[in-house]
Motif scaffolding. Structure first.
Motif, short mmCIF file in Angstrom:
data_model
loop_
_atom_site.label_atom_id
_atom_site.label_comp_id
_atom_site.label_asym_id
_atom_site.label_seq_id
_atom_site.Cartn_x
_atom_site.Cartn_y
_atom_site.Cartn_z
N THR A 27 0.84 -1.19 0.00
CA THR A 27 0.00 0.00 0.00
C THR A 27 0.89 1.24 0.00
OG1 THR A 27 -0.09 0.07 2.41
CG2 THR A 27 -1.83 -1.17 1.28
N GLN A 28 0.30 2.38 -0.30
CA GLN A 28 1.08 3.61 -0.34
C GLN A 28 1.65 3.95 1.03
OE1 GLN A 28 1.92 5.37 -3.18
NE2 GLN A 28 3.36 6.25 -1.71
N THR A 29 0.92 3.67 2.10
CA THR A 29 1.44 3.98 3.43
C THR A 29 2.66 3.12 3.76
OG1 THR A 29 -0.22 2.48 4.37
CG2 THR A 29 -0.74 4.82 4.37
N THR A 30 2.66 1.87 3.31
CA THR A 30 3.85 1.02 3.51
C THR A 30 5.01 1.54 2.68
OG1 THR A 30 2.49 -0.92 4.01
CG2 THR A 30 4.74 -1.33 3.29
N ILE A 31 4.76 1.93 1.45
CA ILE A 31 5.82 2.49 0.61
C ILE A 31 6.40 3.74 1.26
CG2 ILE A 31 6.29 3.55 -1.64
CD1 ILE A 31 4.12 1.66 -2.80
N ASP A 32 5.56 4.57 1.82
CA ASP A 32 6.03 5.78 2.50
C ASP A 32 6.92 5.42 3.70
OD1 ASP A 32 4.61 7.29 0.69
OD2 ASP A 32 2.92 7.67 2.05
N ALA A 33 6.53 4.38 4.43
CA ALA A 33 7.33 3.96 5.58
C ALA A 33 8.70 3.45 5.15
CB ALA A 33 6.58 2.86 6.35
N ILE A 34 8.75 2.73 4.03
CA ILE A 34 10.04 2.26 3.51
C ILE A 34 10.93 3.44 3.15
CG2 ILE A 34 11.13 1.03 1.58
CD1 ILE A 34 8.59 -0.75 1.52
N THR A 67 18.47 -1.22 0.28
CA THR A 67 17.04 -1.16 -0.03
C THR A 67 16.85 -0.26 -1.24
OG1 THR A 67 16.51 -1.46 2.31
CG2 THR A 67 14.75 -0.63 0.89
N THR A 68 17.15 -0.80 -2.41
CA THR A 68 17.05 -0.01 -3.64
C THR A 68 15.86 -0.42 -4.50
OG1 THR A 68 18.58 -1.53 -4.75
CG2 THR A 68 19.53 0.42 -3.69
N PHE A 69 15.10 -1.42 -4.07
CA PHE A 69 13.95 -1.86 -4.85
C PHE A 69 12.87 -0.77 -4.85
CE2 PHE A 69 12.95 -3.17 -0.53
CZ PHE A 69 11.60 -2.87 -0.41
N GLU A 70 12.03 -0.79 -5.86
CA GLU A 70 10.90 0.14 -5.95
C GLU A 70 9.61 -0.67 -5.81
OE1 GLU A 70 10.69 3.37 -6.11
OE2 GLU A 70 12.85 3.80 -6.23
N ALA A 71 8.91 -0.45 -4.73
CA ALA A 71 7.61 -1.09 -4.58
C ALA A 71 6.55 -0.30 -5.34
CB ALA A 71 7.23 -1.16 -3.10
N VAL A 72 5.54 -1.00 -5.82
CA VAL A 72 4.44 -0.34 -6.53
C VAL A 72 3.17 -0.52 -5.71
CG1 VAL A 72 5.53 -0.72 -8.76
CG2 VAL A 72 3.86 -2.37 -7.92
N THR A 73 2.26 0.43 -5.85
CA THR A 73 1.02 0.38 -5.10
C THR A 73 0.18 -0.83 -5.54
OG1 THR A 73 1.03 2.78 -4.94
CG2 THR A 73 -1.03 1.66 -4.45
N VAL A 74 -0.23 -1.61 -4.58
CA VAL A 74 -1.00 -2.81 -4.90
C VAL A 74 -2.33 -2.40 -5.53
CG1 VAL A 74 -2.01 -2.92 -2.56
CG2 VAL A 74 -1.87 -5.00 -3.98
N PRO A 75 -2.72 -3.02 -6.64
CA PRO A 75 -4.00 -2.66 -7.28
C PRO A 75 -5.19 -2.92 -6.37
CG PRO A 75 -2.62 -3.95 -8.77
CD PRO A 75 -1.97 -4.03 -7.42
N GLU A 76 -6.19 -2.07 -6.48
CA GLU A 76 -7.39 -2.22 -5.65
C GLU A 76 -8.09 -3.55 -5.91
OE1 GLU A 76 -8.62 -0.44 -3.18
OE2 GLU A 76 -6.92 0.94 -3.28
N ASP A 77 -7.97 -4.07 -7.13
CA ASP A 77 -8.60 -5.35 -7.44
C ASP A 77 -7.63 -6.52 -7.29
OD1 ASP A 77 -7.01 -4.68 -9.58
OD2 ASP A 77 -8.51 -5.13 -11.11
N GLY A 78 -6.49 -6.27 -6.64
CA GLY A 78 -5.56 -7.34 -6.33
C GLY A 78 -4.60 -7.68 -7.45
N PHE A 79 -3.85 -8.76 -7.26
CA PHE A 79 -2.93 -9.26 -8.28
C PHE A 79 -3.08 -10.77 -8.35
CE2 PHE A 79 -0.69 -9.02 -4.26
CZ PHE A 79 0.03 -10.19 -4.18
#
Length: 285
Positions: free
Chosen positions: A102-109, A133-145
């Protein structure tokens, strides 16, 4: 359609290097065991919550590789760094994997590792063991993956042992990978439970319960036990019992002693002491 399966690898207790994290009797502390869930079909797999250290990540990567599936996704349930610090070695090892959060987790990273290196307590706790920690996380889609055509859903649970926690729901097999919303025979981290945090955590447990899971994987767990929905009720019982202890306005040491007495078989009393140091003043008036 093919059927998904899940398996769980547990990274055991990890000794910490700083003398600041010792138990009241002076014994050395260790970090709680961490569970990593692999959800897999015939050809693809997704991992929930990598570990902390490089050594743990290598061991986990070997375990993932043994399944012979293509790791297509890593999902991070929340912002506590012990659930994502070991992500980079897995991203390097499994090309093409997508890291979802989620975006809040990405912000925490980004806050914890603003320049690709962990800050705060982590380098002191695990010197020379924390990967970049150089990876780029993406926001999880609302309809999942998806994994092999099956949809995995991120479900927001709110506050549990920190703010903005989530779980990963796999409806086709009745699985919830619960991150830190549910604990399995490990002492709960209550350091962020002030100002209504216990009630908020109960609400998060209700969210998991509403999914009617057949299996629940706790983020911190005793690997000698299974992954049962009954851990939801046991987590709620711990919250209720410790709330009663806190209502008595104990000292830090009194809170520690009483909680360990109430739950003598739970793993890692260091977590009780960490909670006491954050929740309670040094002296009681």
């Amino acid at each position: 359609m093919s059927t998904l399966r899940y398996d769980v690898h547990v990274s055991g207790m990890a000794p910490v290097a700083t003398a600041a994290l010792t138990l009241p009797d002076g014994s050395e502390g260790a970090w709680s065991p961490l569970a990593h869930t692999l959800i897999h079909g015939p050809t693809e797999a997704a991992l929930v919550d990598p570990p902390i250290t490089l050594g743990q990540a290598v061991e986990l990567g070997d375990w993932i590789e043994s399944f012979g599936k293509r790791l297509t996704a890593i999902y991070l349930t929340h912002g506590h760094a012990d659930h994502w610090l070991g992500t980079q070695p897995l991203v390097d090892r499994f090309p093409g994997v997508t890291v979802y959060a989620t975006q809040t987790t990405i912000d925490a990273i980004r806050t914890t590792a603003p320049d690709g290196q962990a800050t705060g307590i982590w380098p002191a706790l695990f010197p020379g063991q924390i990967p970049a920690t150089t990876f780029e996380a993406v926001t999880v889609p609302e309809d999942g993956f998806q994994v092999d055509g099956h949809t995995l859903h991120a479900v927001r649970a709110g506050h549990s042992d920190t703010d903005n926690t989530t779980v990963l729901h796999v409806p086709s097999i009745g699985l919830v990978a619960a991150g830190d919303v549910v604990y399995n025979n490990v002492h709960l981290y209550l350091a962020e439970a002030a100002n209504g945090g216990l009630d908020a955590w109960r609400h998060a447990l209700n969210v998991v319960e509403s999914l009617a899971p057949a299996n629940v994987v706790s983020g911190h767990q005793d690997k000698s036990r299974g992954n049962h929905p009954s851990d939801i009720a046991e987590t709620r019982l711990y919250l209720d019992a410790t709330e009663t202890v806190l209502a008595g306005r104990p000292s830090r040491r009194e809170y520690f002693d009483r909680t360990v007495e109430l739950f003598p078989d739970r793993v890692n009393p260091l977590t009780v002491w960490l909670s006491a140091m954050r929740l309670l003043p040094e002296t009681v008036e």
